[in-house]
Design an enzyme around this catalytic site. Structure first.
Site, PDB file in Angstrom:
ATOM      1  N   GLU A   1       5.552  -4.184   3.139  1.00 32.81           N
ATOM      2  CA  GLU A   1       5.821  -3.808   1.783  1.00 32.81           C
ATOM      3  C   GLU A   1       7.061  -3.109   1.800  1.00 32.81           C
ATOM      4  O   GLU A   1       7.302  -2.156   2.726  1.00 32.81           O
ATOM      5  CB  GLU A   1       4.632  -2.832   1.469  1.00 32.81           C
TER       6      GLU A   1
ATOM      7  N   ASP B   1       1.784  -2.824   6.413  1.00 35.70           N
ATOM      8  CA  ASP B   1       1.723  -1.611   5.190  1.00 35.70           C
ATOM      9  C   ASP B   1       2.357  -0.507   5.922  1.00 35.70           C
ATOM     10  O   ASP B   1       1.467   0.166   6.439  1.00 35.70           O
ATOM     11  CB  ASP B   1       0.333  -1.574   4.515  1.00 35.70           C
TER      12      ASP B   1
ATOM     13  N   ASP C   1      -5.650   0.284   4.076  1.00 33.46           N
ATOM     14  CA  ASP C   1      -4.303   0.097   4.645  1.00 33.46           C
ATOM     15  C   ASP C   1      -4.090  -1.180   5.336  1.00 33.46           C
ATOM     16  O   ASP C   1      -3.254  -1.989   5.398  1.00 33.46           O
ATOM     17  CB  ASP C   1      -3.792   1.201   5.686  1.00 33.46           C
TER      18      ASP C   1
END
Length: 188
Positions: free
Chosen positions: A72, A12, A145
């Site tokens: 992501e 992420d 996160d």
């Protein structure tokens, strides 16, 4: 006979907190190997943060030997400067993975949520609760996160396991399809 293990590194990206997770897949079992964040000081130079992201991803690849890298994809927001910084962080992580020869796959936040919870609009708490059930996890990490990175890795696993190429009616390509289905071809 032991089933081969697939190891997925999920990232992420971020310039203040970069979430990362490593999962191992053996058969249908998902095992969590690592889930954490890289905390990047708000006061450090932007290029130093990018260097630290690169070093961390390289270290994770060296330590866990992943077979796949999932990250992501950038989402579109109104703050251009934030998007630029996020894109750079993502690019540095992707470059480290590509340098190591890993296949890279990007997933939108909506796709990750949909894959893990069945709802593309799920909030972070809903995603975490589903991950807890799937992987039988007890403790919640300090930062979402890290759980986002885990969700990205799990999403990648789900996408790989559902990707079974099936050829309809034994068709091996467009040419073969046209030969076997002449009535379905429209002419202009």
């Amino acid at each position: 006979m032991q089933t081969p293990v697939k190891i997925i590194l999920g990232i992420d990206p971020g310039t203040i907190f970069m979430g990362y997770s490593v999962i191992a897949i053996s058969g249908r079992k998902i095992a969590l190997k690592e889930m954490q964040v890289l905390k990047l000081s708000r006061h450090k130079d932007n290029y130093e943060r990018l260097r630290l992201i690169h070093v961390k991803v390289v270290d994770l690849i060296r330590e866990f030997g992943p077979t796949d890298f999932a990250i992501e994809a950038p989402f579109f927001g109104k703050n251009v400067q934030s998007m630029l910084k996020l894109g750079r962080a993502q690019g540095v992580a992707i470059a480290a993975a590509m340098h190591a020869g890993l296949p890279v796959t990007e997933y939108s936040p909506r796709k990750v949520k949909q894959s893990v919870t069945g709802n593309g609009n799920a909030d972070k708490t809903q995603v975490w609760k589903m991950l807890q059930q799937l992987l039988e996890l007890k403790e919640q990490p300090e930062y979402f996160d890290a759980t986002d990175a885990l969700a990205i890795a799990v999403c990648h696993h789900f996408q790989l396991s559902s990707a079974t190429p099936v050829s309809p009616k034994g068709v091996s390509g467009w040419e073969d399809f046209i030969k076997k289905n002449p009535g379905r071809v429209a002419s202009k």
